[in-house]
Design an enzyme around this catalytic site. Structure first.
Site, mmCIF file in Angstrom:
data_model
loop_
_atom_site.group_PDB
_atom_site.id
_atom_site.type_symbol
_atom_site.label_atom_id
_atom_site.label_comp_id
_atom_site.label_asym_id
_atom_site.label_seq_id
_atom_site.Cartn_x
_atom_site.Cartn_y
_atom_site.Cartn_z
ATOM 1 N N ASP A 14 0.871 -1.160 0.000
ATOM 2 C CA ASP A 14 0.000 0.000 0.000
ATOM 3 C C ASP A 14 0.918 1.222 0.000
ATOM 4 O O ASP A 14 2.112 1.119 0.303
ATOM 5 C CB ASP A 14 -0.895 -0.018 1.238
ATOM 6 C CG ASP A 14 -1.782 1.207 1.342
ATOM 7 O OD1 ASP A 14 -2.396 1.577 0.326
ATOM 8 O OD2 ASP A 14 -1.840 1.801 2.428
ATOM 9 N N ASP A 16 0.001 5.171 0.925
ATOM 10 C CA ASP A 16 -0.162 6.151 2.002
ATOM 11 C C ASP A 16 -0.176 5.458 3.361
ATOM 12 O O ASP A 16 -1.032 4.621 3.634
ATOM 13 C CB ASP A 16 -1.468 6.930 1.809
ATOM 14 C CG ASP A 16 -1.530 7.621 0.455
ATOM 15 O OD1 ASP A 16 -0.623 8.414 0.163
ATOM 16 O OD2 ASP A 16 -2.477 7.356 -0.304
#
Length: 224
Positions: A14, A16
């Site tokens: 992922d 952020d």
């Protein structure tokens, strides 16, 4: 050396909150957007429960429904677009900082010869990766634009991670997922991925473990 099973053939991060500190900026943008719209407090728990890790419009819909509202699609898009404009402004003003431990880990993954994918609900992924100096590591990118274009279900559904595995040419059972969001850890678990690493930037070790993380760390450098 990487803290992963020996049969791991690829890694899916992922963005952020895992590679970059932009999750804090997104949280700030969501808070202002919802508080301006509803005139009531938007809490850390609201962010983690209803928004974190989800595609933008899905986050809007989920949060407003939690407040007993049934928003029209136009409303969902207007609120979501307002948030996107705000995060663009915040990133322009403050820039993007990768986590040093994450950079060190990504470099180690590349040195080990494992292909790297980024799987994020953000439509701003290309800009964030470039600003953070991470683009050169990424062999596959599944972001909010791809999710919309290919009509993929957002996290906690596993569709985006499965698309990332396909793009790297590996079976989910031989790929590791790295997530800081509860919805993301649920997606990795639901997709049958070989290993799910939870990165606790605020969601909590217990919540990430219950969502499907095999291990939870505070920083990726702990795995080196």
């Amino acid at each position: 050396m990487l803290g992963l099973p020996d049969d791991t053939r690829a890694v899916l991060f992922d963005l952020d909150g895992v590679l970059t500190s932009t999750a804090v900026l997104h949280r700030e943008a969501w808070k202002k957007t919802f508080e301006d719209y509803l005139g009531e407090p938007f809490t850390e728990d609201d962010y983690l429960r209803y928004v974190d890790g989800r595609p933008r419009y899905e986050g809007v819909r989920t949060y407003l429904e939690s407040r007993g509202l049934q928003p029209a699609e136009d409303t969902v898009r207007q609120v979501g677009d307002r948030k996107n404009a705000l995060i663009d402004q915040i990133i322009s003003e403050r820039g993007v900082q990768p986590y040093p431990g994450s950079v060190a880990y990504v470099e180690a993954v590349e040195a080990a010869g494992l292909p790297i994918g980024v799987v994020t609900s953000s439509a701003n992924a290309t800009r964030v990766l470039e600003a953070a100096g991470l683009t050169r590591f990424v062999k596959a990118q599944i972001d909010g634009l791809v999710i919309t274009r290919e009509n993929l279900r957002g996290k906690p559904a596993p569709d985006s991670f499965l698309a990332g595995a396909r793009a790297l040419g590996v079976e989910p059972a031989h790929a590791a997922v790295f997530e800081d969001a509860i919805a993301g850890a649920q997606a990795g678990h639901a997709g049958g991925f070989g290993y799910v690493v939870g990165v606790d930037r605020g969601a909590g070790e217990k919540a990430l473990s219950e969502a499907g993380a095999n291990i939870v760390v505070k920083d990726l450098a702990e795995l080196l």
